[in-house]
Every structure is written in structure tokens, then in C-alpha cells.
Design a protein around this motif. Structure first.
Motif, PDB file in Angstrom:
ATOM      1  N   SER A  17     -25.098  77.895 -18.570  1.00 13.86           N
ATOM      2  CA  SER A  17     -24.264  77.022 -17.744  1.00 13.86           C
ATOM      3  C   SER A  17     -23.380  77.874 -16.840  1.00 13.86           C
ATOM      4  O   SER A  17     -23.221  79.080 -17.050  1.00 13.86           O
ATOM      5  CB  SER A  17     -23.387  76.135 -18.639  1.00 13.86           C
ATOM      6  OG  SER A  17     -22.400  76.941 -19.278  1.00 13.86           O
ATOM      7  N   ASN A  18     -22.762  77.238 -15.861  1.00  8.63           N
ATOM      8  CA  ASN A  18     -21.827  77.953 -14.987  1.00  8.63           C
ATOM      9  C   ASN A  18     -20.676  78.542 -15.789  1.00  8.63           C
ATOM     10  O   ASN A  18     -20.243  79.667 -15.526  1.00  8.63           O
ATOM     11  CB  ASN A  18     -21.309  77.037 -13.886  1.00  8.63           C
ATOM     12  CG  ASN A  18     -22.365  76.764 -12.837  1.00  8.63           C
ATOM     13  OD1 ASN A  18     -23.327  77.511 -12.678  1.00  8.63           O
ATOM     14  ND2 ASN A  18     -22.197  75.667 -12.116  1.00  8.63           N
ATOM     15  N   LEU A  21     -21.864  81.635 -17.553  1.00  9.92           N
ATOM     16  CA  LEU A  21     -22.030  82.731 -16.600  1.00  9.92           C
ATOM     17  C   LEU A  21     -20.683  83.319 -16.210  1.00  9.92           C
ATOM     18  O   LEU A  21     -20.547  84.541 -16.089  1.00  9.92           O
ATOM     19  CB  LEU A  21     -22.794  82.261 -15.364  1.00  9.92           C
ATOM     20  CG  LEU A  21     -24.285  82.009 -15.569  1.00  9.92           C
ATOM     21  CD1 LEU A  21     -24.877  81.304 -14.354  1.00  9.92           C
ATOM     22  CD2 LEU A  21     -25.021  83.310 -15.845  1.00  9.92           C
ATOM     23  N   GLU A  22     -19.669  82.475 -16.020  1.00 10.77           N
ATOM     24  CA  GLU A  22     -18.327  82.971 -15.695  1.00 10.77           C
ATOM     25  C   GLU A  22     -17.775  83.839 -16.818  1.00 10.77           C
ATOM     26  O   GLU A  22     -17.188  84.888 -16.563  1.00 10.77           O
ATOM     27  CB  GLU A  22     -17.389  81.800 -15.410  1.00 10.77           C
ATOM     28  CG  GLU A  22     -17.642  81.139 -14.064  1.00 10.77           C
ATOM     29  CD  GLU A  22     -16.742  79.932 -13.824  1.00 10.77           C
ATOM     30  OE1 GLU A  22     -15.652  79.846 -14.450  1.00 10.77           O
ATOM     31  OE2 GLU A  22     -17.130  79.087 -13.003  1.00 10.77           O
ATOM     32  N   TYR A  43     -28.921  86.084 -11.187  1.00 11.05           N
ATOM     33  CA  TYR A  43     -29.393  85.193 -12.236  1.00 11.05           C
ATOM     34  C   TYR A  43     -30.093  84.021 -11.579  1.00 11.05           C
ATOM     35  O   TYR A  43     -29.536  83.354 -10.712  1.00 11.05           O
ATOM     36  CB  TYR A  43     -28.215  84.683 -13.077  1.00 11.05           C
ATOM     37  CG  TYR A  43     -28.633  83.689 -14.132  1.00 11.05           C
ATOM     38  CD1 TYR A  43     -29.256  84.124 -15.294  1.00 11.05           C
ATOM     39  CD2 TYR A  43     -28.428  82.331 -13.961  1.00 11.05           C
ATOM     40  CE1 TYR A  43     -29.655  83.216 -16.265  1.00 11.05           C
ATOM     41  CE2 TYR A  43     -28.815  81.416 -14.927  1.00 11.05           C
ATOM     42  CZ  TYR A  43     -29.429  81.872 -16.076  1.00 11.05           C
ATOM     43  OH  TYR A  43     -29.831  80.976 -17.037  1.00 11.05           O
ATOM     44  N   ARG A  97     -26.121  83.624  -8.099  1.00 12.60           N
ATOM     45  CA  ARG A  97     -27.025  82.731  -8.839  1.00 12.60           C
ATOM     46  C   ARG A  97     -28.110  82.331  -7.858  1.00 12.60           C
ATOM     47  O   ARG A  97     -27.832  81.723  -6.832  1.00 12.60           O
ATOM     48  CB  ARG A  97     -26.289  81.505  -9.354  1.00 12.60           C
ATOM     49  CG  ARG A  97     -27.177  80.654 -10.226  1.00 12.60           C
ATOM     50  CD  ARG A  97     -26.419  79.526 -10.878  1.00 12.60           C
ATOM     51  NE  ARG A  97     -27.290  78.944 -11.873  1.00 12.60           N
ATOM     52  CZ  ARG A  97     -26.878  78.449 -13.011  1.00 12.60           C
ATOM     53  NH1 ARG A  97     -25.616  78.458 -13.318  1.00 12.60           N
ATOM     54  NH2 ARG A  97     -27.737  77.938 -13.862  1.00 12.60           N
ATOM     55  N   ASP A  99     -31.166  80.357  -6.336  1.00 14.54           N
ATOM     56  CA  ASP A  99     -31.823  79.062  -6.358  1.00 14.54           C
ATOM     57  C   ASP A  99     -33.095  79.200  -5.517  1.00 14.54           C
ATOM     58  O   ASP A  99     -33.365  80.258  -4.955  1.00 14.54           O
ATOM     59  CB  ASP A  99     -30.905  77.947  -5.846  1.00 14.54           C
ATOM     60  CG  ASP A  99     -30.401  78.199  -4.424  1.00 14.54           C
ATOM     61  OD1 ASP A  99     -31.014  78.996  -3.674  1.00 14.54           O
ATOM     62  OD2 ASP A  99     -29.391  77.581  -4.056  1.00 14.54           O
TER      63      ASP A  99
END
Length: 141
Positions: A17-18, A21-22, A43, A97, A99
Motif C-alpha cells: 500500500s502507499n 511504501l512510505e 516500485y 511508483r 504505473d
């Protein structure tokens, strides 16, 4: 002591999840500041691609921590070599990230990192991996 950079690719054990990742990035930055490591982490759909730069011992220690990290598996070392100077000197850990749109914008990368991504295919093309990491550095300035 000689400077080195290490590029590796790994598979995430599960999609992060975000928030996860943080947390990961905060830990990376803290560790990298303490050990004079620079680099960038990409990622995207279940995979990590990272370059680490620093003194050989610090790079090896950092990579060992990554090898032991339960969030990763199937780690493949793409490139380990001595370098004259850092390519990511100002980045204690740059992050992007990926996409589908970001992947399609990278020349040659879409062929490797498409829907049938296999880390070994990227490992066979270390220059592509480094060029892709540098491209993200340029796009984030």
C-alpha cells in the motif's frame, strides 16, 4: 575505499500500500543517511528495481539487509561495479511508483517490464536498467 553501485530487481511478496511504501522509504532514507548511501527505488506492479551507491562495504551491508527483508523474494543482482562518481549523489533514496503510463514512456523498458515481466530478462540487460533509473532521475528534477 572505492565507490560502487549495485542494481538489483526483486519481487514483492505482496502488493504494498502507499502507507507501507512510505514507511519503507522513511526507513531507507534514515539508513542511507547513516551509511552515506544514495540511489533510487522504483516500485511497480509487484516488483522493485533499485540502484544503491556508496562505499563498497556500505553497499554490501545495505544489500544484505534487503536480501534478509521479508517483503522481497527472488532478488536478482543485475550489476555491481566500481564507479568514479555517483549518479544519484543528492538522493538518499529517490522513489517512483511505476504505473502503466510511466512504463510505456521508457524506451525499451515496456518490452522488459510489460505484463509478462520476468526479472531475469531485465538482469540480461544491465545497461537498460541503469538507463531507465537515470531517466527517472532526469524526469524528477
Amino acid at each position: 575505499m572505492a565507490l560502487q553501485h549495485l542494481i538489483y530487481v526483486s519481487t514483492a511478496r505482496r502488493e504494498l500500500s502507499n502507507a507501507e511504501l512510505e514507511t519503507l522509504l522513511e526507513s531507507c532514507v534514515r539508513h542511507n543517511l547513516q551509511n552515506d548511501i544514495s540511489g533510487v527505488l522504483l516500485y511497480g506492479p509487484g516488483n522493485f528495481i533499485q540502484v544503491l551507491e556508496g562505499e563498497a562495504e556500505a553497499v554490501a551491508e545495505t544489500y544484505q539487509r534487503i536480501l534478509d527483508d521479508p517483503r522481497h523474494h527472488h532478488l536478482i543482482e543485475i550489476l555491481l561495479e566500481d564507479i568514479e562518481r555517483r549518479s544519484f549523489a543528492n538522493w538518499r533514496m529517490g522513489f517512483t511508483r511505476l504505473d502503466d503510463e510511466a512504463i510505456r514512456k521508457q524506451p525499451g523498458f515496456v518490452d522488459v517490464y510489460g505484463p509478462d515481466f520476468q526479472p531475469k530478462r531485465l538482469a540480461e540487460r544491465p545497461a537498460l536498467a541503469m538507463n531507465m533509473l537515470l531517466s527517472f532521475r532526469e524526469n524528477c528534477r
